[in-house]
Scaffold this motif. Structure first.
Motif, PDB file in Angstrom:
ATOM      1  N   ARG A 144       0.839  -1.201   0.000  1.00  0.00           N
ATOM      2  CA  ARG A 144       0.000   0.000   0.000  1.00  0.00           C
ATOM      3  C   ARG A 144       0.871   1.246   0.000  1.00  0.00           C
ATOM      4  O   ARG A 144       1.834   1.338   0.769  1.00  0.00           O
ATOM      5  CB  ARG A 144      -0.915   0.005   1.227  1.00  0.00           C
ATOM      6  CG  ARG A 144      -1.764   1.258   1.384  1.00  0.00           C
ATOM      7  CD  ARG A 144      -2.512   1.246   2.704  1.00  0.00           C
ATOM      8  NE  ARG A 144      -3.225   2.496   2.949  1.00  0.00           N
ATOM      9  CZ  ARG A 144      -3.786   2.817   4.109  1.00  0.00           C
ATOM     10  NH1 ARG A 144      -3.738   1.981   5.121  1.00  0.00           N
ATOM     11  NH2 ARG A 144      -4.402   3.979   4.258  1.00  0.00           N
ATOM     12  N   VAL A 145       0.540   2.172  -0.876  1.00  0.00           N
ATOM     13  CA  VAL A 145       1.165   3.504  -0.900  1.00  0.00           C
ATOM     14  C   VAL A 145       0.050   4.494  -1.192  1.00  0.00           C
ATOM     15  O   VAL A 145      -0.458   4.550  -2.314  1.00  0.00           O
ATOM     16  CB  VAL A 145       2.282   3.610  -1.960  1.00  0.00           C
ATOM     17  CG1 VAL A 145       2.844   5.024  -1.984  1.00  0.00           C
ATOM     18  CG2 VAL A 145       3.401   2.613  -1.678  1.00  0.00           C
ATOM     19  N   ASP A 146      -0.348   5.266  -0.175  1.00  0.00           N
ATOM     20  CA  ASP A 146      -1.477   6.187  -0.320  1.00  0.00           C
ATOM     21  C   ASP A 146      -1.076   7.603   0.054  1.00  0.00           C
ATOM     22  O   ASP A 146      -0.220   7.807   0.915  1.00  0.00           O
ATOM     23  CB  ASP A 146      -2.649   5.758   0.576  1.00  0.00           C
ATOM     24  CG  ASP A 146      -3.341   4.511   0.056  1.00  0.00           C
ATOM     25  OD1 ASP A 146      -3.177   4.199  -1.142  1.00  0.00           O
ATOM     26  OD2 ASP A 146      -4.028   3.851   0.856  1.00  0.00           O
ATOM     27  N   THR A 150      -5.008  13.750   5.789  1.00  0.00           N
ATOM     28  CA  THR A 150      -5.088  13.754   7.247  1.00  0.00           C
ATOM     29  C   THR A 150      -3.911  13.041   7.893  1.00  0.00           C
ATOM     30  O   THR A 150      -3.252  13.568   8.798  1.00  0.00           O
ATOM     31  CB  THR A 150      -6.400  13.103   7.714  1.00  0.00           C
ATOM     32  OG1 THR A 150      -7.500  13.786   7.132  1.00  0.00           O
ATOM     33  CG2 THR A 150      -6.519  13.153   9.229  1.00  0.00           C
ATOM     34  N   LEU A 151      -3.627  11.824   7.441  1.00  0.00           N
ATOM     35  CA  LEU A 151      -2.562  11.019   8.037  1.00  0.00           C
ATOM     36  C   LEU A 151      -1.204  11.285   7.417  1.00  0.00           C
ATOM     37  O   LEU A 151      -0.190  10.813   7.935  1.00  0.00           O
ATOM     38  CB  LEU A 151      -2.897   9.530   7.894  1.00  0.00           C
ATOM     39  CG  LEU A 151      -4.220   9.066   8.510  1.00  0.00           C
ATOM     40  CD1 LEU A 151      -4.438   7.592   8.236  1.00  0.00           C
ATOM     41  CD2 LEU A 151      -4.242   9.353  10.001  1.00  0.00           C
ATOM     42  N   GLY A 152      -1.150  12.029   6.337  1.00  0.00           N
ATOM     43  CA  GLY A 152       0.097  12.141   5.595  1.00  0.00           C
ATOM     44  C   GLY A 152       0.220  10.930   4.685  1.00  0.00           C
ATOM     45  O   GLY A 152      -0.616  10.031   4.699  1.00  0.00           O
ATOM     46  N   ASN A 153       1.247  10.859   3.879  1.00  0.00           N
ATOM     47  CA  ASN A 153       1.423   9.695   3.017  1.00  0.00           C
ATOM     48  C   ASN A 153       1.565   8.438   3.872  1.00  0.00           C
ATOM     49  O   ASN A 153       2.186   8.452   4.944  1.00  0.00           O
ATOM     50  CB  ASN A 153       2.655   9.859   2.133  1.00  0.00           C
ATOM     51  CG  ASN A 153       2.476  10.986   1.133  1.00  0.00           C
ATOM     52  OD1 ASN A 153       1.369  11.237   0.672  1.00  0.00           O
ATOM     53  ND2 ASN A 153       3.551  11.674   0.804  1.00  0.00           N
ATOM     54  N   VAL A 154       1.008   7.321   3.375  1.00  0.00           N
ATOM     55  CA  VAL A 154       0.999   6.067   4.120  1.00  0.00           C
ATOM     56  C   VAL A 154       1.658   4.974   3.281  1.00  0.00           C
ATOM     57  O   VAL A 154       1.324   4.797   2.114  1.00  0.00           O
ATOM     58  CB  VAL A 154      -0.436   5.641   4.490  1.00  0.00           C
ATOM     59  CG1 VAL A 154      -0.424   4.316   5.252  1.00  0.00           C
ATOM     60  CG2 VAL A 154      -1.108   6.725   5.320  1.00  0.00           C
ATOM     61  N   ILE A 155       2.585   4.249   3.899  1.00  0.00           N
ATOM     62  CA  ILE A 155       3.225   3.089   3.265  1.00  0.00           C
ATOM     63  C   ILE A 155       2.951   1.876   4.140  1.00  0.00           C
ATOM     64  O   ILE A 155       3.098   1.929   5.360  1.00  0.00           O
ATOM     65  CB  ILE A 155       4.745   3.285   3.113  1.00  0.00           C
ATOM     66  CG1 ILE A 155       5.055   4.513   2.260  1.00  0.00           C
ATOM     67  CG2 ILE A 155       5.391   2.037   2.500  1.00  0.00           C
ATOM     68  CD1 ILE A 155       6.533   4.839   2.171  1.00  0.00           C
ATOM     69  N   GLU A 156       2.565   0.781   3.499  1.00  0.00           N
ATOM     70  CA  GLU A 156       2.301  -0.458   4.233  1.00  0.00           C
ATOM     71  C   GLU A 156       3.130  -1.576   3.609  1.00  0.00           C
ATOM     72  O   GLU A 156       3.129  -1.748   2.385  1.00  0.00           O
ATOM     73  CB  GLU A 156       0.813  -0.793   4.174  1.00  0.00           C
ATOM     74  CG  GLU A 156       0.324  -1.641   5.330  1.00  0.00           C
ATOM     75  CD  GLU A 156      -1.196  -1.628   5.426  1.00  0.00           C
ATOM     76  OE1 GLU A 156      -1.737  -0.884   6.266  1.00  0.00           O
ATOM     77  OE2 GLU A 156      -1.822  -2.354   4.639  1.00  0.00           O
ATOM     78  N   ILE A 157       3.829  -2.329   4.465  1.00  0.00           N
ATOM     79  CA  ILE A 157       4.685  -3.420   4.001  1.00  0.00           C
ATOM     80  C   ILE A 157       4.244  -4.708   4.685  1.00  0.00           C
ATOM     81  O   ILE A 157       4.117  -4.768   5.908  1.00  0.00           O
ATOM     82  CB  ILE A 157       6.171  -3.143   4.302  1.00  0.00           C
ATOM     83  CG1 ILE A 157       6.603  -1.841   3.621  1.00  0.00           C
ATOM     84  CG2 ILE A 157       7.042  -4.300   3.830  1.00  0.00           C
ATOM     85  CD1 ILE A 157       8.031  -1.438   3.914  1.00  0.00           C
TER      86      ILE A 157
END
Length: 280
Positions: A144-146, A150-157
């Motif tokens: 995930r790269v969003d 609100t949360l700022g950029n989000v990276i999920e690994i």
């Protein structure tokens, strides 16, 4: 006749003189041995067993061994902090632990949009307040790269057996969905978010097991296998929805709890009227 006899006698004497020389017999022996050895080697070469049975070369190196190499199990890795230089960073806000003291729980609440939200991760900031490199805490695949205002950029690994690490409030993202990353690889830079403005420039780091947030502090520098065992044993946050959904409303005041005169108990006149109706 005498001449022939003289010739024969001279030839015999020359032969005798030849064989009387010391090097003659050793030379004969050496030459004979060389001839015999040559004959033996020639015989063995002509009667080779491989020719008799017509063996074929297996040529193992030439065969196609396409079995993929097995990667080192990331469960052997120890969970690392998501910052390149831990000595230059500090923890701004800790994980909201339901087993912690009231003081620590209060310090781990984020006030946003007039509500309190439990902090489901750890905020790291630099000691000088500037941005810094954010790295992958474990090896895995980016799922995930969003961009989230609100949360700022989000990276999920995603990692082994339901373990996911999440990095919020980042900028200059250097990975995309589908990328395989190694532990310690730079994936972004620390940034800011509207949700947690008080932390300034930071990275919000979360660790989740089967969708449940766990306290990363309990597992830093420990193998992932330990995280898998203990997290499934019951250490988890009460609610693991997004911070936007985890709102904890401010407790109502005494005035709000007390019923108003208009909405409270019926007046004396109303009660008397109802009594008369029942009697009638």
């Amino acid at each position: 006749m005498r001449e022939e006899e003289n010739k024969r006698s001279s030839q015999g004497s020359s032969v005798k003189r030849f064989f009387k020389k010391r090097w003659v017999f050793p030379a004969i022996y050496i030459a004979s041995a060389a001839i015999i050895l040559t004959a033996v080697l020639w015989f063995q070469g002509s009667d080779n067993a491989t020719d008799k049975y017509d063996y074929e070369s297996s040529d193992l190196t030439g065969k196609k061994n396409d079995t993929p190499a097995i990667e080192v199990n990331s469960a052997l890795e120890n969970l690392k902090m998501p910052v390149k230089n831990p000595m230059e960073t500090t923890v701004k806000m800790e994980f909201y632990d339901f087993n912690a003291s009231e003081e620590k729980q209060e310090a781990a609440l984020v006030f946003y949009n007039n509500t309190y939200v439990p902090h489901t991760g750890i905020d790291f900031t630099s000691k000088n307040g500037e941005t810094f490199d954010v790295v992958s805490a474990l090896s895995g695949e980016v799922t995930r790269v969003d961009e989230d205002a609100t949360l700022g950029n989000v990276i999920e690994i995603e990692h082994d057996k339901g373990i996911v690490t999440q990095y919020q409030s980042v900028k200059d993202v250097k990975v995309k969905v589908g990328d395989k990353v190694k532990q310690g690889q730079v994936i972004a830079m620390a940034g800011q978010s509207l949700f947690d403005e008080e932390s300034g420039t930071h990275v919000h780091f979360e660790v989740r097991k089967d969708g449940v947030a766990v306290n990363p502090t309990n597992y830093f520098n420990k193998p992932v296998s330990e995280l898998q065992e203990k997290a499934s044993a019951g250490e988890k946050a009460e609610d693991t929805k997004s911070p936007k959904q985890q709102m904890i409303e401010e407790p109502a005041t005494d005035e709000e709890k007390a019923p108003s005169e208009e909405e409270g108990t019926p007046s004396d006149d109303e009660s008397s009227e109802s009594t008369d109706k029942t009697n009638s």
